[in-house]
Every structure is written in structure tokens, then in C-alpha cells.
Write a protein that holds these residues in place. Structure first.
Motif, PDB file in Angstrom:
ATOM      1  N   ASP A 283       0.834  -1.199   0.000  1.00  0.00           N
ATOM      2  CA  ASP A 283       0.000   0.000   0.000  1.00  0.00           C
ATOM      3  C   ASP A 283       0.871   1.253   0.000  1.00  0.00           C
ATOM      4  OD1 ASP A 283      -2.661   1.193   0.167  1.00  0.00           O
ATOM      5  OD2 ASP A 283      -2.086   1.813   2.188  1.00  0.00           O
ATOM      6  N   PHE A 284       1.969   1.222   0.748  1.00  0.00           N
ATOM      7  CA  PHE A 284       2.916   2.347   0.792  1.00  0.00           C
ATOM      8  C   PHE A 284       3.524   2.582  -0.584  1.00  0.00           C
ATOM      9  CE2 PHE A 284       7.255   3.832   2.593  1.00  0.00           C
ATOM     10  CZ  PHE A 284       6.895   5.162   2.444  1.00  0.00           C
ATOM     11  N   ALA A 285       3.874   1.508  -1.288  1.00  0.00           N
ATOM     12  CA  ALA A 285       4.436   1.650  -2.635  1.00  0.00           C
ATOM     13  C   ALA A 285       3.449   2.367  -3.549  1.00  0.00           C
ATOM     14  CB  ALA A 285       4.791   0.272  -3.205  1.00  0.00           C
ATOM     15  N   GLU A 286       2.171   2.041  -3.424  1.00  0.00           N
ATOM     16  CA  GLU A 286       1.164   2.716  -4.242  1.00  0.00           C
ATOM     17  C   GLU A 286       1.019   4.180  -3.839  1.00  0.00           C
ATOM     18  OE1 GLU A 286      -3.030   1.490  -6.264  1.00  0.00           O
ATOM     19  OE2 GLU A 286      -2.797   0.989  -4.139  1.00  0.00           O
ATOM     20  N   MET A 287       1.134   4.474  -2.546  1.00  0.00           N
ATOM     21  CA  MET A 287       1.085   5.861  -2.077  1.00  0.00           C
ATOM     22  C   MET A 287       2.244   6.671  -2.657  1.00  0.00           C
ATOM     23  SD  MET A 287       0.138   5.002   1.897  1.00  0.00           S
ATOM     24  CE  MET A 287       0.378   6.666   2.536  1.00  0.00           C
ATOM     25  N   LEU A 288       3.437   6.074  -2.707  1.00  0.00           N
ATOM     26  CA  LEU A 288       4.600   6.770  -3.268  1.00  0.00           C
ATOM     27  C   LEU A 288       4.439   6.990  -4.764  1.00  0.00           C
ATOM     28  CD1 LEU A 288       7.598   5.081  -1.392  1.00  0.00           C
ATOM     29  CD2 LEU A 288       6.617   7.348  -0.988  1.00  0.00           C
ATOM     30  N   LEU A 289       3.884   5.990  -5.467  1.00  0.00           N
ATOM     31  CA  LEU A 289       3.648   6.161  -6.901  1.00  0.00           C
ATOM     32  C   LEU A 289       2.736   7.364  -7.142  1.00  0.00           C
ATOM     33  CD1 LEU A 289       3.776   5.250  -9.863  1.00  0.00           C
ATOM     34  CD2 LEU A 289       1.827   3.742  -9.381  1.00  0.00           C
ATOM     35  N   ARG A 290       1.651   7.430  -6.384  1.00  0.00           N
ATOM     36  CA  ARG A 290       0.750   8.571  -6.541  1.00  0.00           C
ATOM     37  C   ARG A 290       1.450   9.880  -6.189  1.00  0.00           C
ATOM     38  NH1 ARG A 290      -2.398  12.012  -3.734  1.00  0.00           N
ATOM     39  NH2 ARG A 290      -4.377  12.661  -4.701  1.00  0.00           N
ATOM     40  N   MET A 291       2.277   9.883  -5.160  1.00  0.00           N
ATOM     41  CA  MET A 291       2.988  11.089  -4.741  1.00  0.00           C
ATOM     42  C   MET A 291       3.850  11.636  -5.872  1.00  0.00           C
ATOM     43  SD  MET A 291       5.680  11.539  -1.560  1.00  0.00           S
ATOM     44  CE  MET A 291       7.089  10.773  -2.411  1.00  0.00           C
ATOM     45  N   TYR A 292       4.618  10.768  -6.507  1.00  0.00           N
ATOM     46  CA  TYR A 292       5.506  11.232  -7.579  1.00  0.00           C
ATOM     47  C   TYR A 292       4.733  11.641  -8.829  1.00  0.00           C
ATOM     48  CZ  TYR A 292       9.427   9.634  -4.778  1.00  0.00           C
ATOM     49  OH  TYR A 292      10.344   9.469  -3.761  1.00  0.00           O
ATOM     50  N   LEU A 293       3.662  10.914  -9.147  1.00  0.00           N
ATOM     51  CA  LEU A 293       2.852  11.292 -10.310  1.00  0.00           C
ATOM     52  C   LEU A 293       2.147  12.623 -10.064  1.00  0.00           C
ATOM     53  CD1 LEU A 293       1.294   7.870 -11.397  1.00  0.00           C
ATOM     54  CD2 LEU A 293       3.274   9.052 -12.378  1.00  0.00           C
ATOM     55  N   ARG A 294       1.712  12.869  -8.828  1.00  0.00           N
ATOM     56  CA  ARG A 294       1.097  14.159  -8.494  1.00  0.00           C
ATOM     57  C   ARG A 294       2.140  15.273  -8.541  1.00  0.00           C
ATOM     58  NH1 ARG A 294      -2.214  16.741  -8.702  1.00  0.00           N
ATOM     59  NH2 ARG A 294      -2.780  17.535  -6.635  1.00  0.00           N
ATOM     60  N   TRP A 295       3.366  14.981  -8.099  1.00  0.00           N
ATOM     61  CA  TRP A 295       4.438  15.979  -8.190  1.00  0.00           C
ATOM     62  C   TRP A 295       4.660  16.384  -9.644  1.00  0.00           C
ATOM     63  CZ3 TRP A 295       9.210  15.159 -10.696  1.00  0.00           C
ATOM     64  CH2 TRP A 295      10.140  16.200 -10.559  1.00  0.00           C
ATOM     65  N   ALA A 296       4.735  15.391 -10.530  1.00  0.00           N
ATOM     66  CA  ALA A 296       4.929  15.676 -11.950  1.00  0.00           C
ATOM     67  C   ALA A 296       3.743  16.451 -12.514  1.00  0.00           C
ATOM     68  CB  ALA A 296       5.137  14.367 -12.711  1.00  0.00           C
ATOM     69  N   GLU A 297       2.540  16.066 -12.111  1.00  0.00           N
ATOM     70  CA  GLU A 297       1.334  16.742 -12.599  1.00  0.00           C
ATOM     71  C   GLU A 297       1.312  18.205 -12.172  1.00  0.00           C
ATOM     72  OE1 GLU A 297      -3.515  16.470 -11.901  1.00  0.00           O
ATOM     73  OE2 GLU A 297      -2.262  14.707 -11.472  1.00  0.00           O
ATOM     74  N   ARG A 298       1.722  18.474 -10.934  1.00  0.00           N
ATOM     75  CA  ARG A 298       1.755  19.851 -10.436  1.00  0.00           C
ATOM     76  C   ARG A 298       2.656  20.731 -11.288  1.00  0.00           C
ATOM     77  NH1 ARG A 298       0.270  21.057  -5.139  1.00  0.00           N
ATOM     78  NH2 ARG A 298      -0.701  19.333  -3.992  1.00  0.00           N
ATOM     79  N   HIS A 299       3.732  20.147 -11.824  1.00  0.00           N
ATOM     80  CA  HIS A 299       4.677  20.908 -12.637  1.00  0.00           C
ATOM     81  C   HIS A 299       4.375  20.840 -14.130  1.00  0.00           C
ATOM     82  CE1 HIS A 299       7.540  22.008  -9.468  1.00  0.00           C
ATOM     83  NE2 HIS A 299       7.295  20.828  -8.935  1.00  0.00           N
ATOM     84  N   GLY A 300       3.365  20.071 -14.495  1.00  0.00           N
ATOM     85  CA  GLY A 300       3.057  19.924 -15.914  1.00  0.00           C
ATOM     86  C   GLY A 300       4.022  19.016 -16.647  1.00  0.00           C
ATOM     87  N   TYR A 301       4.683  18.110 -15.919  1.00  0.00           N
ATOM     88  CA  TYR A 301       5.637  17.194 -16.543  1.00  0.00           C
ATOM     89  C   TYR A 301       4.894  15.962 -17.067  1.00  0.00           C
ATOM     90  CZ  TYR A 301       9.129  19.820 -13.809  1.00  0.00           C
ATOM     91  OH  TYR A 301       9.909  20.806 -13.264  1.00  0.00           O
ATOM     92  N   PRO A 302       5.074  15.605 -18.320  1.00  0.00           N
ATOM     93  CA  PRO A 302       4.433  14.388 -18.837  1.00  0.00           C
ATOM     94  C   PRO A 302       5.059  13.129 -18.248  1.00  0.00           C
ATOM     95  CG  PRO A 302       5.868  15.361 -20.500  1.00  0.00           C
ATOM     96  CD  PRO A 302       5.830  16.329 -19.361  1.00  0.00           C
ATOM     97  N   THR A 303       4.220  12.145 -17.963  1.00  0.00           N
ATOM     98  CA  THR A 303       4.688  10.872 -17.410  1.00  0.00           C
ATOM     99  C   THR A 303       4.058   9.722 -18.188  1.00  0.00           C
ATOM    100  OG1 THR A 303       2.882  10.809 -15.799  1.00  0.00           O
ATOM    101  CG2 THR A 303       4.948  11.818 -15.076  1.00  0.00           C
ATOM    102  N   ALA A 304       4.650   8.564 -18.064  1.00  0.00           N
ATOM    103  CA  ALA A 304       4.090   7.349 -18.660  1.00  0.00           C
ATOM    104  C   ALA A 304       4.382   6.189 -17.728  1.00  0.00           C
ATOM    105  CB  ALA A 304       4.699   7.091 -20.039  1.00  0.00           C
ATOM    106  N   VAL A 305       3.339   5.525 -17.249  1.00  0.00           N
ATOM    107  CA  VAL A 305       3.514   4.341 -16.405  1.00  0.00           C
ATOM    108  C   VAL A 305       3.823   3.157 -17.319  1.00  0.00           C
ATOM    109  CG1 VAL A 305       2.434   2.804 -14.734  1.00  0.00           C
ATOM    110  CG2 VAL A 305       1.959   5.259 -14.652  1.00  0.00           C
ATOM    111  N   LEU A 306       4.970   2.548 -17.114  1.00  0.00           N
ATOM    112  CA  LEU A 306       5.435   1.474 -17.990  1.00  0.00           C
ATOM    113  C   LEU A 306       5.041   0.100 -17.481  1.00  0.00           C
ATOM    114  CD1 LEU A 306       9.054   2.792 -18.643  1.00  0.00           C
ATOM    115  CD2 LEU A 306       7.016   3.165 -20.045  1.00  0.00           C
ATOM    116  N   ASP A 307       4.977  -0.061 -16.165  1.00  0.00           N
ATOM    117  CA  ASP A 307       4.692  -1.387 -15.623  1.00  0.00           C
ATOM    118  C   ASP A 307       4.126  -1.256 -14.218  1.00  0.00           C
ATOM    119  OD1 ASP A 307       4.936  -4.361 -15.605  1.00  0.00           O
ATOM    120  OD2 ASP A 307       6.325  -3.949 -13.968  1.00  0.00           O
ATOM    121  N   THR A 308       3.108  -2.045 -13.920  1.00  0.00           N
ATOM    122  CA  THR A 308       2.568  -2.120 -12.563  1.00  0.00           C
ATOM    123  C   THR A 308       2.336  -3.585 -12.209  1.00  0.00           C
ATOM    124  OG1 THR A 308       0.373  -1.708 -13.524  1.00  0.00           O
ATOM    125  CG2 THR A 308       1.457   0.144 -12.436  1.00  0.00           C
TER     126      THR A 308
END
Length: 397
Positions: free
Chosen positions: A168-193
Motif C-alpha cells: 500500500d505504501f508503494a502505491e502511495m509513493l507512486l501517486r505522490m511522484y505522479l502528483r508531483w509531476a502533474e503539479r509541474h506539468g511534466y508528462p509521465t508514462a507508467v510502464l509497468d505495474t
């Protein structure tokens, strides 16, 4: 803080501000503006605006060539470098203008004696704080001078000790980093889950597709620790769990990381969703194992096996690139690479119980608003980490 002192001086004189009070305010602002100019001068010396202008002119010529898009990879590289150089120059030149405008604003406020001057000074103080914050960010950018700091990043998060709480913590960290990128307008791509059975993630890999993503996020690599009352424990006991974050630079065509076919084992399997649920009826997911190093990369988020294999190969090459860097550093400094996480060496703690705090154990930076951190507000941690790393590198030099 200097800005706070200026406000205090202003308020003390609002009952009947005399020339002496306004003079003190003007002097206080003048010293702060002078400090801003000194900082900007140091940043400019490192960034070298004239070099940037020459680079922009050269890249603009290349970008205007009629046959540019005959080679798609080269065209993308040219346009990316051009955009990066233009943005860097704009950040410096706009800062010069902002400081000039601030100086004018202060002069306007301290030359009069009306009620409007108090509002103008308050506006100047707010702009002073904004400029100082943006300058700090510019200064941090000048510290990103490593060999691959300017690269895009590939980030992998893995659940560690702690069972379902760790997943569950790993998923929380994934969301944290994706939200950080979103706040800055940085494009992301999830490659594997890779989903855990009960909740959360066993692991996840994603790209951050913006220049200097690696330089910024590389300080996030290591072991993260979460302390909280477990929502999965029916007795409501406190649980400590861990997750590892790995950050590698995205490779480019010019890196020439050649991997012989006989050094790679390829396994294909069906993509799966949460709880092991199958989401694909064909064997489109790909797992690559680099036999000499034991590095394993899995990809399942693309629709075809060919696309997943290409994505997995790109990430494998990126990890081998970073490993080569660590080996070279070890040979030069007789130090082991420190990018991979170690369970006994956590770099940050997220405490939700019995109190609320996120603390970086390397830089000592800490905040009490844990919800904001998990919602992606981690810039202060990243900036502190970059400064800490530069200081550490100087000490080791």
C-alpha cells in the motif's frame, strides 16, 4: 526573515509614516534587492546566457532545415534541446526584469506618504518573496551538473518489508511522484505495474519525460519508511513498512549500450490487473533478465509484446548505464554506488502515528503536513537533497 522585517517596519509607521520610517523601509528593501542581484549574478555566471544564446541560434538553424524531419530521432533531439535552452534563458532574463520592476515598485511606495503606499509596499513584499523562491529554484538547477542530470528519468518503486502495508505504501509513493509531476506539468508514462494480492503494488515503473527529471529525482532514490496505524490490522496496531525507490536516467540513441542477445533471457506472460486478475488474453507482457548482472525488467502496460519488449529494453539499458556510472565512481573513489536502496539505510521517514511528520534523514528537512507531501508537495525535499548531495560531493573531492 528580511521580508517579515520590512512588513513590521511598515506597520509601525502606518499611523503617520514619516520620512525617517520610509527611509528605513527603503534601506531594508534595497539591501534585500542587492542580495537578489548578487545571487542572480552567480547563477548567470554558471548558466552563461551568452552561451545559451549561441546554442539557441545554432539549434534554431538546425530546426529550420527543410530536411529536419527526415530523421525523426534527430529532429526530436534538436527541438527538445532548443526548447530546453530557450526556457533556461527565459528564466534568467525574466528574473532580471522582475528584480528591476521590484526596485521600481519600492521606489514608488517609499516616495509618497498616502494610504496607497502601504498597499504598494505589501505588493512589493509579496513579489520579493516570490522572486527569492524562484531564485532558489534557479540556483538548485545550477547544481545539476552531473553527467546525466539533464536526462529524463525512469523511476521504479518496490514494496519492501511490511507485507500488505508495504504494498500500500508503494502505491502511495507512486501517486505522490505522479502528483508531483502533474503539479509541474511534466508528462509521465507508467510502464509497468505489478499489483499485490490484497492491496497496493509489488512494484511500478514510470517515466518522467522532461529535461532534468533525473537530476531532480535522483535524490529520491533509496529506502522510504512509513509508520502508521495499519488499516489492514483489525487490532489497530502501529505498523512500520518500507519501500525502495530506484531512479535511472533515460538512455538516448547516442549512449550505445550494446547488450548481446545471449546475455538476455526473455519471458512472455499475460498482463494482469489488481489481485492477479487477468486483463489480457494474449502473452503481451515481457520480462527481460540480464544474466550477467541479474537485473530484471518487466513491462506490461503497452498493448503489444513488441512495444513492451522495446520499453523493457530501454529501461534495462538505462539501469546498465547507471550501473556503469557507479562502477566508474567506485574505481575512482573506492566507493560503492549508492543509488540502490538498502533496508538498513532509510533516507526518509513518513510518520502518521503517533504524530504527523515527514523527515529526510540526510538533510534533516522535515514538514508536519503529511497529506500535502503525499499529494506531491515534495519540491522542498528535492531541493534540500540536491544541495546536500553537492555538499557531500565537495567534501569527498
Amino acid at each position: 526573515m528580511a521580508g517579515a522585517r520590512a512588513t513590521g517596519t511598515l506597520r509601525a509607521g502606518t499611523g503617520g509614516p514619516g520620512s525617517r520610517t520610509l527611509a528605513r523601509v527603503a534601506t531594508d528593501f534595497a539591501s534585500q534587492i542587492s542580495a537578489l542581484r548578487t545571487t542572480l549574478s552567480t547563477i548567470s555566471a554558471v548558466s552563461d546566457p551568452e552561451r545559451l544564446r549561441a546554442t539557441i541560434a545554432e539549434l534554431s538553424d538546425q530546426a529550420s532545415a527543410p530536411d529536419l524531419w527526415d530523421d525523426t530521432d534527430k529532429a526530436q533531439q534538436v527541438t527538445t534541446l532548443l526548447s530546453q535552452a530557450q526556457s533556461e534563458l527565459e528564466r534568467i532574463t525574466s528574473m532580471e526584469s522582475r528584480i528591476d520592476d521590484l526596485e521600481t515598485l519600492v521606489e514608488m511606495a517609499t516616495e509618497g506618504d498616502g494610504a496607497d503606499d502601504a498597499d504598494t509596499l505589501a505588493e512589493a513584499e509579496a513579489e520579493l518573496a516570490g522572486i527569492r523562491k524562484d531564485l532558489d529554484q534557479l540556483e538548485v538547477r545550477t547544481l545539476l551538473s552531473g553527467e546525466w542530470d539533464a536526462r529524463e528519468a525512469v523511476v521504479t518503486i518496490r514494496a519492501g518489508a511490511g507485507g500488505v502495508d508495504a504494498a500500500d505504501f508503494a502505491e502511495m509513493l507512486l501517486r505522490m511522484y505522479l502528483r508531483w509531476a502533474e503539479r509541474h506539468g511534466y508528462p509521465t508514462a507508467v510502464l509497468d505495474t505489478s499489483y499485490a494480492e490484497e492491496a497496493g503494488l509489488k512494484s511500478a515503473t514510470f517515466e518522467v519525460k522532461v529535461p532534468y527529471a533525473f537530476g531532480n529525482l535522483s535524490v529520491e532514490a533509496g529506502t522510504h519508511r512509513l509508520v502508521r496505524i495499519s488499516p489492514f490490522d483489525n487490532q489497530g496496531r502501529r505498523q512500520t513498512s518500507f519501500a525502495a525507490v530506484e531512479v535511472v536516467p533515460l538512455i538516448e540513441q547516442t549512449d550505445h549500450i550494446d547488450i548481446p542477445e545471449n546475455e538476455i533471457r526473455v519471458d512472455v506472460f499475460r498482463s494482469s490487473g489488481p489481485g492477479g486478475q487477468s486483463v489480457n488474453t494474449t502473452d503481451s507482457a515481457v520480462r527481460l533478465t540480464h544474466i550477467p548482472t541479474g537485473i530484471v525488467v518487466s513491462m506490461q502496460n503497452e498493448k503489444s509484446q513488441i512495444q513492451n519488449r522495446a520499453a523493457a529494453m530501454r529501461v534495462l539499458q538505462s539501469r546498465l548505464l547507471l550501473e556503469r556510472q557507479a562502477q566508474e565512481k567506485a574505481q575512482k573513489k573506492e566507493l560503492a554506488g549508492d543509488v540502490k536502496a538498502s533496508w538498513g539505510d532509510q533516507m526518509r521517514s513518513y510518520v502518521l502515528q503517533p504524530y504527523q511528520m515527514v523527515k529526510d534523514l540526510r538533510t534533516e528537512h522535515e514538514v508536519g503536513n503529511t497529506s500535502a507531501v503525499f499529494d506531491g508537495e515534495i519540491d522542498d525535499f528535492i531541493e534540500a537533497g540536491i544541495r546536500w548531495r553537492r555538499s557531500k560531493d565537495r567534501d569527498e573531492a
